[in-house]
Write a protein that holds these residues in place. Structure first.
Motif, mmCIF file in Angstrom:
data_model
loop_
_atom_site.group_PDB
_atom_site.id
_atom_site.type_symbol
_atom_site.label_atom_id
_atom_site.label_comp_id
_atom_site.label_asym_id
_atom_site.label_seq_id
_atom_site.Cartn_x
_atom_site.Cartn_y
_atom_site.Cartn_z
ATOM 1 N N ALA A 1 0.839 -1.206 0.000
ATOM 2 C CA ALA A 1 0.000 0.000 0.000
ATOM 3 C C ALA A 1 0.872 1.254 0.000
ATOM 4 O O ALA A 1 0.567 2.233 -0.696
ATOM 5 N N GLU A 2 1.972 1.226 0.746
ATOM 6 C CA GLU A 2 2.892 2.361 0.748
ATOM 7 C C GLU A 2 3.493 2.568 -0.637
ATOM 8 O O GLU A 2 3.581 3.701 -1.128
ATOM 9 N N ALA A 3 3.898 1.482 -1.277
ATOM 10 C CA ALA A 3 4.478 1.584 -2.624
ATOM 11 C C ALA A 3 3.445 2.127 -3.608
ATOM 12 O O ALA A 3 3.774 2.955 -4.469
ATOM 13 N N ASP A 4 2.194 1.687 -3.480
ATOM 14 C CA ASP A 4 1.127 2.193 -4.348
ATOM 15 C C ASP A 4 0.936 3.691 -4.127
ATOM 16 O O ASP A 4 0.732 4.456 -5.085
ATOM 17 N N SER A 5 0.990 4.121 -2.881
ATOM 18 C CA SER A 5 0.841 5.534 -2.550
ATOM 19 C C SER A 5 1.973 6.351 -3.180
ATOM 20 O O SER A 5 1.744 7.422 -3.738
ATOM 21 N N VAL A 6 3.183 5.833 -3.100
ATOM 22 C CA VAL A 6 4.333 6.510 -3.712
ATOM 23 C C VAL A 6 4.134 6.619 -5.214
ATOM 24 O O VAL A 6 4.376 7.666 -5.820
ATOM 25 N N GLN A 7 3.648 5.557 -5.842
ATOM 26 C CA GLN A 7 3.442 5.579 -7.289
ATOM 27 C C GLN A 7 2.376 6.595 -7.672
ATOM 28 O O GLN A 7 2.531 7.319 -8.652
ATOM 29 N N ARG A 8 1.294 6.661 -6.894
ATOM 30 C CA ARG A 8 0.252 7.651 -7.174
ATOM 31 C C ARG A 8 0.819 9.065 -7.077
ATOM 32 O O ARG A 8 0.523 9.931 -7.903
ATOM 33 N N GLU A 9 1.649 9.299 -6.065
ATOM 34 C CA GLU A 9 2.270 10.612 -5.894
ATOM 35 C C GLU A 9 3.154 10.948 -7.089
ATOM 36 O O GLU A 9 3.115 12.068 -7.601
ATOM 37 N N ARG A 10 3.913 9.969 -7.562
ATOM 38 C CA ARG A 10 4.773 10.190 -8.724
ATOM 39 C C ARG A 10 3.924 10.496 -9.959
ATOM 40 O O ARG A 10 4.272 11.367 -10.760
ATOM 41 N N ASP A 11 2.817 9.789 -10.128
ATOM 42 C CA ASP A 11 1.927 10.036 -11.261
ATOM 43 C C ASP A 11 1.351 11.450 -11.199
ATOM 44 O O ASP A 11 1.258 12.140 -12.226
ATOM 45 N N GLU A 12 0.962 11.888 -9.988
ATOM 46 C CA GLU A 12 0.439 13.240 -9.831
ATOM 47 C C GLU A 12 1.511 14.280 -10.154
ATOM 48 O O GLU A 12 1.226 15.298 -10.792
ATOM 49 N N GLN A 13 2.749 14.016 -9.719
ATOM 50 C CA GLN A 13 3.851 14.937 -10.001
ATOM 51 C C GLN A 13 4.084 15.036 -11.508
ATOM 52 O O GLN A 13 4.287 16.132 -12.044
ATOM 53 N N ALA A 14 4.055 13.902 -12.187
ATOM 54 C CA ALA A 14 4.267 13.892 -13.637
ATOM 55 C C ALA A 14 3.134 14.653 -14.327
ATOM 56 O O ALA A 14 3.369 15.430 -15.265
ATOM 57 N N GLU A 15 1.913 14.437 -13.850
ATOM 58 C CA GLU A 15 0.762 15.127 -14.429
ATOM 59 C C GLU A 15 0.895 16.638 -14.210
ATOM 60 O O GLU A 15 0.636 17.434 -15.120
ATOM 61 N N TYR A 16 1.326 17.040 -13.010
ATOM 62 C CA TYR A 16 1.496 18.456 -12.721
ATOM 63 C C TYR A 16 2.586 19.056 -13.609
ATOM 64 O O TYR A 16 2.448 20.174 -14.123
ATOM 65 N N THR A 17 3.672 18.328 -13.807
ATOM 66 C CA THR A 17 4.755 18.808 -14.675
ATOM 67 C C THR A 17 4.237 19.014 -16.093
ATOM 68 O O THR A 17 4.501 20.053 -16.716
ATOM 69 N N ASP A 18 3.506 18.031 -16.596
ATOM 70 C CA ASP A 18 2.934 18.147 -17.941
ATOM 71 C C ASP A 18 2.012 19.367 -18.024
ATOM 72 O O ASP A 18 2.013 20.114 -19.015
ATOM 73 N N TYR A 19 1.221 19.585 -16.989
ATOM 74 C CA TYR A 19 0.303 20.722 -16.955
ATOM 75 C C TYR A 19 1.088 22.033 -16.957
ATOM 76 O O TYR A 19 0.774 22.971 -17.710
ATOM 77 N N ALA A 20 2.150 22.102 -16.129
ATOM 78 C CA ALA A 20 2.943 23.327 -16.041
ATOM 79 C C ALA A 20 3.618 23.635 -17.376
ATOM 80 O O ALA A 20 3.669 24.793 -17.811
ATOM 81 N N ILE A 21 4.094 22.616 -18.042
ATOM 82 C CA ILE A 21 4.738 22.812 -19.354
ATOM 83 C C ILE A 21 3.704 23.292 -20.371
ATOM 84 O O ILE A 21 3.966 24.212 -21.152
ATOM 85 N N ALA A 22 2.525 22.681 -20.343
ATOM 86 C CA ALA A 22 1.469 23.090 -21.276
ATOM 87 C C ALA A 22 1.049 24.538 -20.994
ATOM 88 O O ALA A 22 0.832 25.311 -21.931
ATOM 89 N N GLU A 23 0.956 24.922 -19.725
ATOM 90 C CA GLU A 23 0.605 26.302 -19.368
ATOM 91 C C GLU A 23 1.667 27.268 -19.877
ATOM 92 O O GLU A 23 1.348 28.327 -20.417
ATOM 93 N N ALA A 24 2.915 26.906 -19.703
ATOM 94 C CA ALA A 24 4.002 27.769 -20.151
ATOM 95 C C ALA A 24 3.987 27.895 -21.669
ATOM 96 O O ALA A 24 4.190 28.979 -22.216
ATOM 97 N N ALA A 25 3.749 26.794 -22.331
ATOM 98 C CA ALA A 25 3.700 26.828 -23.792
ATOM 99 C C ALA A 25 2.532 27.706 -24.268
ATOM 100 O O ALA A 25 2.656 28.426 -25.253
ATOM 101 N N ALA A 26 1.416 27.655 -23.567
ATOM 102 C CA ALA A 26 0.263 28.462 -23.926
ATOM 103 C C ALA A 26 0.549 29.942 -23.717
ATOM 104 O O ALA A 26 0.069 30.794 -24.470
ATOM 105 N N ASP A 27 1.350 30.276 -22.688
ATOM 106 C CA ASP A 27 1.705 31.662 -22.399
ATOM 107 C C ASP A 27 2.645 32.236 -23.456
ATOM 108 O O ASP A 27 2.732 33.451 -23.624
ATOM 109 N N LEU A 28 3.385 31.359 -24.124
ATOM 110 C CA LEU A 28 4.319 31.837 -25.145
ATOM 111 C C LEU A 28 3.533 32.210 -26.354
ATOM 112 O O LEU A 28 3.680 32.968 -27.159
#
Length: 128
Positions: A101-128
């Motif tokens: 369960a701890e490992a699953d929680s870590v994986q979910r956190e990593r997935d959220e971080q990756a999703e946030y990174t993708d979102y931040a990059i898309a936001e930055a690209a939209a601002d350009l």
């Protein structure tokens, strides 16, 4: 404005990477812990097999001698020993579930971080 946005996104990506590195390290720790639990379970299983073989040998010897009372005592003792081993296995299985369960929680956190990174990059690209 472009340089600022680029610097901001680079810093954000660096933070995300550091978080991913920490999570990878933690995942390695969790994996090592799970491996340790599995080794312990394997040792318990080996001990149970040994105790069963010992009980069988002891029973055969007692059968030859016709001393049933000692056989029953030994059987009861080995049964109690096997029950203790099973309780230990149950505790190990519960701990393994916790580690999973701890490992699953870590994986979910990593997935959220990756999703946030993708979102931040898309936001930055939209601002350009």
């Amino acid at each position: 404005n472009y340089a600022y946005t680029r610097a901001y996104l680079t810093a954000e990506a660096d933070l995300v990477q550091m978080e991913r590195d920490e999570q990878a390290e933690y995942t390695g720790y969790v994996t090592a812990e799970a491996d340790s639990v599995q080794r312990e379970r394997d040792e318990q299983a080996e001990y149970t097999d040994y105790a069963t073989a010992e009980a069988d040998l002891f029973r055969m010897e007692r059968d030859k001698q016709g001393v049933w009372r000692n056989y029953a005592y030994t059987r009861a003792y080995l049964t109690a020993e096997a029950d203790l081993v099973q309780m230990e296995r149950d505790e190990q299985a519960e701990y393994t579930g916790y580690v999973t369960a701890e490992a699953d929680s870590v994986q979910r956190e990593r997935d959220e971080q990756a999703e946030y990174t993708d979102y931040a990059i898309a936001e930055a690209a939209a601002d350009l």
